[in-house]
Design an enzyme around this catalytic site. Structure first.
Site, PDB file in Angstrom:
ATOM      1  N   LYS A 245       0.815  -1.231   0.000  1.00  0.00           N
ATOM      2  CA  LYS A 245       0.000   0.000   0.000  1.00  0.00           C
ATOM      3  C   LYS A 245       0.841   1.269   0.000  1.00  0.00           C
ATOM      4  O   LYS A 245       0.438   2.269  -0.568  1.00  0.00           O
ATOM      5  CB  LYS A 245      -1.006  -0.008   1.136  1.00  0.00           C
ATOM      6  CG  LYS A 245      -0.435   0.075   2.510  1.00  0.00           C
ATOM      7  CD  LYS A 245      -1.535  -0.188   3.529  1.00  0.00           C
ATOM      8  CE  LYS A 245      -0.964  -0.070   4.919  1.00  0.00           C
ATOM      9  NZ  LYS A 245      -1.704  -0.880   5.892  1.00  0.00           N
TER      10      LYS A 245
ATOM     11  N   ARG B 123      -9.222  -1.384  16.223  1.00  0.00           N
ATOM     12  CA  ARG B 123      -9.465  -0.958  14.855  1.00  0.00           C
ATOM     13  C   ARG B 123     -10.432  -1.999  14.304  1.00  0.00           C
ATOM     14  O   ARG B 123     -11.460  -2.230  14.939  1.00  0.00           O
ATOM     15  CB  ARG B 123      -8.155  -0.839  14.067  1.00  0.00           C
ATOM     16  CG  ARG B 123      -8.301   0.147  12.892  1.00  0.00           C
ATOM     17  CD  ARG B 123      -7.024   0.326  12.091  1.00  0.00           C
ATOM     18  NE  ARG B 123      -6.700  -0.838  11.282  1.00  0.00           N
ATOM     19  CZ  ARG B 123      -5.648  -0.909  10.460  1.00  0.00           C
ATOM     20  NH1 ARG B 123      -4.825   0.126  10.351  1.00  0.00           N
ATOM     21  NH2 ARG B 123      -5.410  -1.989   9.737  1.00  0.00           N
TER      22      ARG B 123
HETATM   23  C1  PLP Z   1      -0.963  -1.807   6.383  1.00  0.00           C
HETATM   24  C2  PLP Z   1      -1.377  -3.102   6.887  1.00  0.00           C
HETATM   25  C3  PLP Z   1      -0.413  -4.084   7.124  1.00  0.00           C
HETATM   26  C4  PLP Z   1       1.077  -3.821   6.955  1.00  0.00           C
HETATM   27  O1  PLP Z   1       1.532  -3.042   8.025  1.00  0.00           O
HETATM   28  P1  PLP Z   1       3.091  -2.708   8.210  1.00  0.00           P
HETATM   29  O2  PLP Z   1       3.160  -2.121   9.574  1.00  0.00           O
HETATM   30  O3  PLP Z   1       3.456  -1.763   7.139  1.00  0.00           O
HETATM   31  O4  PLP Z   1       3.814  -3.994   8.127  1.00  0.00           O
HETATM   32  C5  PLP Z   1      -0.851  -5.324   7.577  1.00  0.00           C
HETATM   33  N1  PLP Z   1      -2.169  -5.568   7.773  1.00  0.00           N
HETATM   34  C6  PLP Z   1      -3.123  -4.652   7.556  1.00  0.00           C
HETATM   35  C7  PLP Z   1      -4.544  -5.004   7.806  1.00  0.00           C
HETATM   36  C8  PLP Z   1      -2.763  -3.385   7.102  1.00  0.00           C
HETATM   37  O5  PLP Z   1      -3.715  -2.469   6.890  1.00  0.00           O
END
Ligand code: PLP
Length: 372
Positions: free
Chosen positions: A36, A131
């Protein structure tokens, strides 16, 4: 060369993916590379796959669609709960989505029936970060209902910590996730293939030697791209922390007083502490601001200090030589600064590495793409 621009070293990203992937496989944990922050860049996705990962995750269906259009050969996971209004797109482009609402799963089911596809679902569980997530007491019912949905394949359960409230993944909450997986499998037969423990915030736990229990999957973004873990923002041993560099150009350089004069009210972005009077300093302005990145997430090179930022200006002080107009300054972005720079239409990106599609020899940086 165009500035500001993000210089992206694909070889370092590939190295990070390979190194972390191998360490976790040894612990029985597979990794989904999270794209992302890369805005669905097919080159960054390619680097993660060359590093040995076979699935990619993103929170935005638009990014997954972009990678599909480029025929990126990976299992695609949508990490944010799908919008009800996007069910058709999700089923068409993602192999798996992470879900917490039965209403959405039923809509995905209808869309999958219509499209003649099977869509994978991972149910997310709330374990304290507040969340996304189904409350643990409601999980059994959610599994029962999901198993009833035609063209939906329940693939597993997961959780997400350390994001909204900073809850630390540890033996207690990971143990709870394992226990929930055991209990679901005891009730419904072995149905859970994936038990997804979390994000980069889980690495300290996962690499600590703690028994992973049923947890066999992590979704990693920040650690793969920036080589650091998000709980204490410490570099991870053996990983590159400089795969991304934000280059900005000096547009003014002058000796100026360190203290503003005149009557002081709010600045463009609220109240500021009044700087101490340190006499005249070498001040410079870089053509980079809040429209391009998160100025608080930048680390300047030794001898240069960031003093302030507005929409379009980054004000810095240079301790030694004054900077010259036209100089380019290398800034190290943290995750927040990286995401903002990747998504800003004003920041170009310059990809380098042996697989960037250009001769890497001579340090040539190409192609230079401006995202519109
Ligand atoms: C963004 C995201 C991740 C990745 O998180 P990082 O801290 O960048 O490793 C994993 N799971 C979900 C649901 C996310 O939104």
């Amino acid at each position: 060369m165009t500035a500001p621009r993000l210089e992206i070293d694909l070889d370092k990203i590939e190295h990070n993916a390979r190194t972390l992937g191998e360490r976790l496989v040894d612990r029985g944990i597979s990794v989904t590379g999270v794209t992302k922050a890369a805005l669905g860049s097919t080159q960054i996705a390619g680097a993660l796959l060359r590093g040995g990962l076979s699935s990619l995750g993103d929170s935005r269906i638009e990014n997954i669609e972009a990678m599909r259009r480029a025929a990126v050969p990976a299992t695609m996971m949508l990490l944010r709960s799908p919008m009800l209004s996007q069910a058709e797109r999700v089923v068409a482009h993602a192999d798996v989505s992470f879900n917490t609402e039965l209403e959405v799963i039923r809509e995905l089911s209808s869309a999958a029936q219509e499209a003649g596809r099977i869509h994978g679902v991972v149910l997310m569980i709330e374990l304290g970060d507040l969340r996304e997530g189904i409350m643990p007491g409601d999980l059994e019912q959610a599994v029962r209902e999901t198993l009833r949905c035609p063209n939906i394949a329940l693939r597993g359960i997961g959780t997400n910590l350390a994001c909204r409230s900073g809850v630390v993944p540890d033996a207690t909450n990971m143990g709870e996730l394992s226990a929930l997986a055991d209990s679901i499998d005891a009730t419904f037969g072995p149905v859970l293939e994936i038990v997804s423990g979390g994000n980069s915030g889980n690495l300290e736990w996962a690499l600590s030697g703690a028994h992973p229990g049923r947890v066999n999957h992590l979704r990693l973004g920040e650690s793969l791209l920036l080589g650091c873990e998000p709980l204490h923002r410490q570099p991870i041993d053996g990983l590159h922390t400089d795969a991304f560099t934000l280059m900005a150009e000096v547009i003014e350089s002058k000796r100026k007083p360190s203290r503003p004069w005149g009557k002081l009210a709010q600045s463009a972005f609220g109240e500021l502490p009044i700087p101490a009077d340190r006499g005249d300093i070498s001040q410079a302005i870089l053509a980079l601001g809040r429209q391009d990145t998160d100025p608080h997430g930048l680390q300047a090179p030794a001898g240069i200090e960031i003093l302030g930022a507005s929409s379009d200006h980054l004000v810095v002080e240079s301790a030694q030589e004054p900077l010259s107009v036209g100089d380019e300054i290398r800034l190290q972005p943290n995750y927040s600064a990286l995401v903002r720079a990747m998504t800003s239409p004003f920041v170009a990106s310059a990809v380098q590495g042996i697989h960037s599609g250009t001769p890497a020899a001579g340090g040539k940086v190409d192609p230079l793409e401006r995202r519109a």
